[in-house]
Design a protein around this motif. Structure first.
Motif, PDB file in Angstrom:
ATOM      1  N   VAL A  36      13.690   9.757  30.136  1.00 23.93           N
ATOM      2  CA  VAL A  36      13.799   9.326  29.362  1.00 23.93           C
ATOM      3  C   VAL A  36      13.103   7.412  29.605  1.00 23.93           C
ATOM      4  N   SER A  37      14.106   7.279  30.773  1.00 25.58           N
ATOM      5  CA  SER A  37      13.514   5.653  31.325  1.00 25.58           C
ATOM      6  C   SER A  37      12.194   5.477  31.071  1.00 25.58           C
ATOM      7  N   GLY A  38      11.388   6.341  31.737  1.00 28.69           N
ATOM      8  CA  GLY A  38       9.631   6.465  32.041  1.00 28.69           C
ATOM      9  C   GLY A  38       9.003   6.436  30.749  1.00 28.69           C
ATOM     10  N   ILE A  39       9.720   6.565  29.511  1.00 30.35           N
ATOM     11  CA  ILE A  39       9.411   7.021  27.406  1.00 30.35           C
ATOM     12  C   ILE A  39       9.641   5.544  27.907  1.00 30.35           C
ATOM     13  N   GLY A  40      10.912   5.273  27.990  1.00 28.88           N
ATOM     14  CA  GLY A  40      11.384   4.121  27.407  1.00 28.88           C
ATOM     15  C   GLY A  40      10.191   2.272  27.709  1.00 28.88           C
ATOM     16  N   SER A  41      10.302   1.832  29.043  1.00 28.94           N
ATOM     17  CA  SER A  41       9.595   1.374  29.918  1.00 28.94           C
ATOM     18  C   SER A  41       8.441   1.031  29.538  1.00 28.94           C
ATOM     19  N   LEU A  42       7.378   2.457  28.722  1.00 27.63           N
ATOM     20  CA  LEU A  42       6.235   2.719  28.672  1.00 27.63           C
ATOM     21  C   LEU A  42       5.985   2.281  27.258  1.00 27.63           C
ATOM     22  N   THR A  43       6.818   2.935  26.333  1.00 21.86           N
ATOM     23  CA  THR A  43       7.020   2.288  24.386  1.00 21.86           C
ATOM     24  C   THR A  43       7.151   0.414  24.552  1.00 21.86           C
ATOM     25  N   VAL A  44       8.077   0.156  25.423  1.00 24.01           N
ATOM     26  CA  VAL A  44       8.673  -1.611  25.554  1.00 24.01           C
ATOM     27  C   VAL A  44       7.169  -1.724  25.804  1.00 24.01           C
TER      28      VAL A  44
ATOM     29  N   VAL B  14      10.634  -2.149  20.558  1.00 23.47           N
ATOM     30  CA  VAL B  14      11.080  -0.286  20.082  1.00 23.47           C
ATOM     31  C   VAL B  14      12.417  -0.463  19.447  1.00 23.47           C
ATOM     32  N   ARG B  15      12.170   0.184  18.210  1.00 25.72           N
ATOM     33  CA  ARG B  15      13.448   1.555  18.395  1.00 25.72           C
ATOM     34  C   ARG B  15      13.916   3.071  18.550  1.00 25.72           C
ATOM     35  N   HIS B  16      13.258   3.515  17.919  1.00 29.17           N
ATOM     36  CA  HIS B  16      13.044   4.779  18.508  1.00 29.17           C
ATOM     37  C   HIS B  16      11.450   5.413  19.228  1.00 29.17           C
ATOM     38  N   THR B  17      11.759   6.941  20.073  1.00 29.77           N
ATOM     39  CA  THR B  17      10.084   7.640  19.779  1.00 29.77           C
ATOM     40  C   THR B  17      10.776   8.744  20.043  1.00 29.77           C
ATOM     41  N   MET B  18      10.106   9.134  19.108  1.00 27.11           N
ATOM     42  CA  MET B  18      10.326  10.944  19.374  1.00 27.11           C
ATOM     43  C   MET B  18       8.708  11.668  19.291  1.00 27.11           C
ATOM     44  N   VAL B  19       9.002  13.245  20.827  1.00 25.82           N
ATOM     45  CA  VAL B  19       8.016  13.299  21.233  1.00 25.82           C
ATOM     46  C   VAL B  19       8.019  14.975  21.008  1.00 25.82           C
ATOM     47  N   ALA B  20       7.378  15.190  19.746  1.00 25.87           N
ATOM     48  CA  ALA B  20       7.408  17.080  19.922  1.00 25.87           C
ATOM     49  C   ALA B  20       7.097  17.796  20.460  1.00 25.87           C
ATOM     50  N   MET B  21       6.558  18.862  20.677  1.00 24.52           N
ATOM     51  CA  MET B  21       5.860  19.416  21.775  1.00 24.52           C
ATOM     52  C   MET B  21       6.557  20.816  21.606  1.00 24.52           C
ATOM     53  N   ASP B  22       5.859  21.195  21.635  1.00 26.03           N
ATOM     54  CA  ASP B  22       5.717  23.225  21.649  1.00 26.03           C
ATOM     55  C   ASP B  22       6.970  23.706  21.392  1.00 26.03           C
ATOM     56  N   GLU B  23       7.736  22.859  22.855  1.00 33.06           N
ATOM     57  CA  GLU B  23       9.202  24.366  23.024  1.00 33.06           C
ATOM     58  C   GLU B  23       9.979  23.549  23.038  1.00 33.06           C
TER      59      GLU B  23
ATOM     60  N   PHE C 134      13.753  12.818  22.247  1.00 37.46           N
ATOM     61  CA  PHE C 134      14.042  11.454  21.063  1.00 37.46           C
ATOM     62  C   PHE C 134      14.936  10.938  21.899  1.00 37.46           C
ATOM     63  N   VAL C 135      14.416   9.098  21.766  1.00 40.12           N
ATOM     64  CA  VAL C 135      14.506   7.807  22.721  1.00 40.12           C
ATOM     65  C   VAL C 135      14.557   6.905  21.484  1.00 40.12           C
ATOM     66  N   MET C 136      16.412   6.250  21.627  1.00 42.28           N
ATOM     67  CA  MET C 136      16.745   5.117  21.245  1.00 42.28           C
ATOM     68  C   MET C 136      17.597   4.316  21.798  1.00 42.28           C
ATOM     69  N   SER C 137      16.472   3.511  21.259  1.00 48.49           N
ATOM     70  CA  SER C 137      17.570   2.079  22.132  1.00 48.49           C
ATOM     71  C   SER C 137      18.927   1.750  21.424  1.00 48.49           C
TER      72      SER C 137
ATOM     73  N   SER D 190      21.844  -0.952  23.426  1.00 48.52           N
ATOM     74  CA  SER D 190      22.092  -2.426  23.415  1.00 48.52           C
ATOM     75  C   SER D 190      21.710  -3.102  24.826  1.00 48.52           C
ATOM     76  N   ASP D 191      21.242  -4.158  24.646  1.00 51.62           N
ATOM     77  CA  ASP D 191      20.415  -4.645  26.189  1.00 51.62           C
ATOM     78  C   ASP D 191      19.831  -3.634  26.627  1.00 51.62           C
ATOM     79  N   GLY D 192      18.996  -2.754  26.854  1.00 50.83           N
ATOM     80  CA  GLY D 192      17.569  -2.143  26.854  1.00 50.83           C
ATOM     81  C   GLY D 192      18.329  -0.479  27.180  1.00 50.83           C
ATOM     82  N   SER D 193      19.605  -0.796  26.896  1.00 52.71           N
ATOM     83  CA  SER D 193      20.473   0.810  27.356  1.00 52.71           C
ATOM     84  C   SER D 193      19.547   1.536  26.503  1.00 52.71           C
ATOM     85  N   LEU D 194      19.421   3.018  26.655  1.00 49.82           N
ATOM     86  CA  LEU D 194      18.826   4.017  26.205  1.00 49.82           C
ATOM     87  C   LEU D 194      19.330   5.569  25.591  1.00 49.82           C
ATOM     88  N   LEU D 195      19.591   6.203  24.434  1.00 53.35           N
ATOM     89  CA  LEU D 195      19.799   7.418  24.527  1.00 53.35           C
ATOM     90  C   LEU D 195      19.088   8.130  24.329  1.00 53.35           C
TER      91      LEU D 195
END
Length: 174
Positions: free
Chosen positions: A82-90, A101-110, A114-117, A119-124
């Motif tokens: 999550v941290s890596g994807i958050g950093s990459l998208t920012v 960036v508000r949210h990121t979704m990655v769909a894979m075969d299996e 989902f990564v969502m901001s 506050s203050d850079g924290s991510l879900l």
């Protein structure tokens, strides 16, 4: 639905207990969620879904013939992703000069990630099964962020981090 566990929550502030409850509710109410992590802006795990529930969900998937079960079962693995994807998208948003960036979704075969901001850079971050309804997961994540974002203060982040470190120390001493 089962009631959220309060084990390990004794001594926490009401805000921290409420955040735990919100996270437990997210995992229990939304079909297809395998694990959840709340990560601070510096990449540290603050809060994660119950490891016992993660194991149950993965066993159920394996029983249905699913090949992969996601990050090695460790909340720290999900937090790292999550941290890596958050950093990459920012970084990408800054390079493209198109806003935050508000949210990121990655769909894979299996499965899905989902990564969502919050506050203050924290991510879900949410790891979902292959058959989860991505729009339902995203909707419930947005509800979580709306409810949790204003209470995730620096003081609460410190409290959550210390609580997590204490529980890991206690768990490894067993």
């Amino acid at each position: 639905m089962t009631a959220p566990s309060t084990f390990g929550l004794i001594g926490l502030s009401s805000e921290a207990r409420n955040l735990h409850w919100l996270l437990t509710n997210l995992v229990e109410e939304v079909p297809g969620i395998l694990s959840v992590a709340v990560v601070s802006s510096d990449g540290l795990l603050l809060l994660s879904s119950d490891d016992h529930r993660n194991r149950q969900a993965r066993q159920a998937l394996q029983g249905r013939g699913a090949k992969k079960t996601g990050p090695r079962g460790s909340a720290a693995d999900l937090a790292t992703i999550v941290s890596g994807i958050g950093s990459l998208t920012v970084g990408a948003a800054k390079l493209m000069d198109i806003g935050g960036v508000r949210h990121t979704m990655v769909a894979m075969d299996e499965g899905s990630l989902f990564v969502m901001s919050i506050s203050d850079g924290s991510l879900l971050g949410v790891h979902g099964s292959a058959d989860c309804d991505m729009s339902v997961v995203a909707y419930h994540m947005a509800l979580f962020v709306g409810r949790a974002g204003h209470v995730l203060t620096p003081e609460l982040r410190s409290e959550l981090r210390k609580s997590l470190e204490d529980s890991q120390t206690t768990g490894s001493a067993r």
